[in-house]
Design an enzyme around this catalytic site. Structure first.
Site, short mmCIF file in Angstrom:
data_model
loop_
_atom_site.label_atom_id
_atom_site.label_comp_id
_atom_site.label_asym_id
_atom_site.label_seq_id
_atom_site.Cartn_x
_atom_site.Cartn_y
_atom_site.Cartn_z
N GLU A 126 -2.65 -16.18 5.28
CA GLU A 126 -3.49 -15.36 6.15
C GLU A 126 -3.89 -16.18 7.37
O GLU A 126 -4.47 -17.26 7.24
CB GLU A 126 -4.75 -14.84 5.46
CG GLU A 126 -5.53 -13.92 6.39
CD GLU A 126 -6.82 -13.36 5.83
OE1 GLU A 126 -7.38 -12.45 6.46
OE2 GLU A 126 -7.27 -13.85 4.77
N GLU B 149 -7.48 -21.19 9.53
CA GLU B 149 -8.66 -20.86 10.32
C GLU B 149 -9.11 -22.09 11.09
O GLU B 149 -8.88 -23.23 10.64
CB GLU B 149 -9.78 -20.35 9.40
CG GLU B 149 -11.07 -19.95 10.07
CD GLU B 149 -10.88 -18.91 11.14
OE1 GLU B 149 -11.01 -19.28 12.33
OE2 GLU B 149 -10.60 -17.73 10.82
N ASN C 43 -4.48 -24.75 14.24
CA ASN C 43 -3.92 -23.73 15.11
C ASN C 43 -2.73 -23.08 14.41
O ASN C 43 -1.77 -23.75 14.03
CB ASN C 43 -3.48 -24.40 16.42
CG ASN C 43 -2.87 -23.44 17.41
OD1 ASN C 43 -3.25 -22.27 17.49
ND2 ASN C 43 -1.90 -23.94 18.17
N ASP D 30 -8.46 -11.73 17.22
CA ASP D 30 -9.26 -11.57 18.44
C ASP D 30 -8.48 -10.71 19.43
O ASP D 30 -7.36 -11.05 19.80
CB ASP D 30 -9.54 -12.94 19.05
CG ASP D 30 -10.65 -12.90 20.10
OD1 ASP D 30 -10.74 -11.89 20.83
OD2 ASP D 30 -11.41 -13.87 20.19
N LYS E 246 -10.41 -8.08 27.50
CA LYS E 246 -10.37 -8.10 28.97
C LYS E 246 -8.94 -8.36 29.42
O LYS E 246 -8.26 -9.23 28.90
CB LYS E 246 -11.29 -9.19 29.51
CG LYS E 246 -12.78 -8.91 29.26
CD LYS E 246 -13.66 -9.97 29.90
CE LYS E 246 -15.14 -9.66 29.66
NZ LYS E 246 -16.02 -10.70 30.25
N ASP F 165 -8.42 -3.00 15.04
CA ASP F 165 -9.21 -1.82 15.37
C ASP F 165 -9.23 -1.58 16.88
O ASP F 165 -10.02 -0.77 17.37
CB ASP F 165 -10.64 -1.95 14.83
CG ASP F 165 -11.37 -3.18 15.36
OD1 ASP F 165 -10.69 -4.10 15.87
OD2 ASP F 165 -12.61 -3.24 15.26
N THR G 243 -13.80 -5.12 4.46
CA THR G 243 -14.79 -6.13 4.81
C THR G 243 -15.86 -5.55 5.73
O THR G 243 -15.70 -4.47 6.30
CB THR G 243 -14.13 -7.33 5.51
OG1 THR G 243 -13.55 -6.87 6.74
CG2 THR G 243 -13.04 -7.94 4.63
N PHE H 145 -16.47 -6.61 8.60
CA PHE H 145 -15.88 -6.55 9.94
C PHE H 145 -15.17 -5.22 10.15
O PHE H 145 -15.31 -4.57 11.20
CB PHE H 145 -14.89 -7.71 10.13
CG PHE H 145 -14.38 -7.86 11.52
CD1 PHE H 145 -15.01 -8.71 12.42
CD2 PHE H 145 -13.28 -7.15 11.96
CE1 PHE H 145 -14.55 -8.85 13.72
CE2 PHE H 145 -12.81 -7.27 13.26
CZ PHE H 145 -13.46 -8.13 14.13
N GLU H 146 -14.39 -4.79 9.14
CA GLU H 146 -13.69 -3.52 9.26
C GLU H 146 -14.68 -2.36 9.30
O GLU H 146 -14.52 -1.41 10.08
CB GLU H 146 -12.71 -3.35 8.10
CG GLU H 146 -11.85 -2.11 8.21
CD GLU H 146 -10.71 -2.08 7.20
OE1 GLU H 146 -10.02 -1.04 7.13
OE2 GLU H 146 -10.52 -3.08 6.47
#
Length: 250
Positions: free
Chosen positions: A74, A99, A126, A149, A153, A185, A221, A223-224
């Site tokens: 992941e 992460e 990374n 992410d 913009k 999303d 989660t 976040f979702e």
């Protein structure tokens, strides 16, 4: 003039798709980092950057986990909610969380420890460098990128992870027939992902219609839920790694 060194320190020559969020860890996270890192966190050779992977460095997953089983990676595991739940639910599969957010890694280790999970490892690095250098070619069964992410913009869109340069690295790490699972999303990012994958010879859609069904292996989660509460639809995509004999030039 002072003498210039013959070789200046070499940092990344490619943009990264994240902002390093150091932040201050809680006391519990600090303890988790100190006590659990030797168990869960991979100690990897670094290049010049703090979250880099030294070219030529690699791991042997069977040696890391002590067995031969499917491996799921992941990318951008955040607080670890999805991957800890998945590791607990499928003990016959090994998981690697990638992460750069140290507090998130500490939380992941703490939750994994509390759940008695032994089939999860973490790497603070990374992601493209993990795929390019750390993981042997064809060693991964699935790569998950959930809610990366969006860099919403327009001037920052170039920092998005799912872009043409990422796909050869994912294709290299995945075994033939392995899966690349994506979810976001943000509608415009979902469409970009789909366009990028559509143009990639190494991948073919593993779904029919406009979008893939929601991946039932992804736990819901906070976040979702937050994205849904804001009225944003969650869009899933999944692609299969084509046989290497079909790659251009092979």
């Amino acid at each position: 003039m002072p003498h210039e060194p013959e070789t200046a320190p070499r940092f990344r020559d490619k943009p990264v798709s994240f902002v390093r969020r150091g932040g201050r860890m809680s006391d519990g996270q600090e303890r988790a980092w100190a006590e659990l890192s030797p168990v869960f966190l991979l100690d990897v050779p670094r290049d010049e950057a703090e979250t880099s992977i030294l070219p030529g460095a690699s791991i042997t997953p069977t040696a890391v986990f002590g067995r031969t089983t499917p491996l799921v990676v992941e990318i951008g595991s955040g607080q670890g909610h999805a991957i800890v739940e998945a590791a607990a639910r499928t003990p016959d599969t090994d998981f690697l969380a990638v992460e750069v957010f140290r507090a998130g890694l500490a939380r992941t280790m703490l939750d994994a420890h509390r759940a008695g999970i032994s089939n999860l490892r973490l790497v603070e690095a990374n992601a493209p460098e993990v795929l390019e250098h750390l993981l042997p070619a064809g060693s991964v069964d699935e790569i998950w990128v959930f809610f990366p992410d969006p860099w919403h913009k327009s001037k920052h869109n170039k920092r998005r992870l799912i872009a043409p340069p990422f796909l050869p690295l994912a294709a290299q790490a995945l075994r033939d027939g392995g899966l690349l699972r994506l979810a976001t999303d943000w509608e415009d990012y979902a469409k970009q992902m789909r366009d990028v994958l559509r143009a990639a010879d190494a991948f073919a859609p593993a779904f029919e219609g406009e979008w893939a069904p929601r991946f039932d292996g992804r736990v819901m989660t906070a976040f979702e839920r937050k994205g849904l509460a804001k009225g944003r639809a969650i869009r899933d995509l999944v692609y299969r790694r084509m046989p290497r004999s079909a790659d251009a030039g092979t």
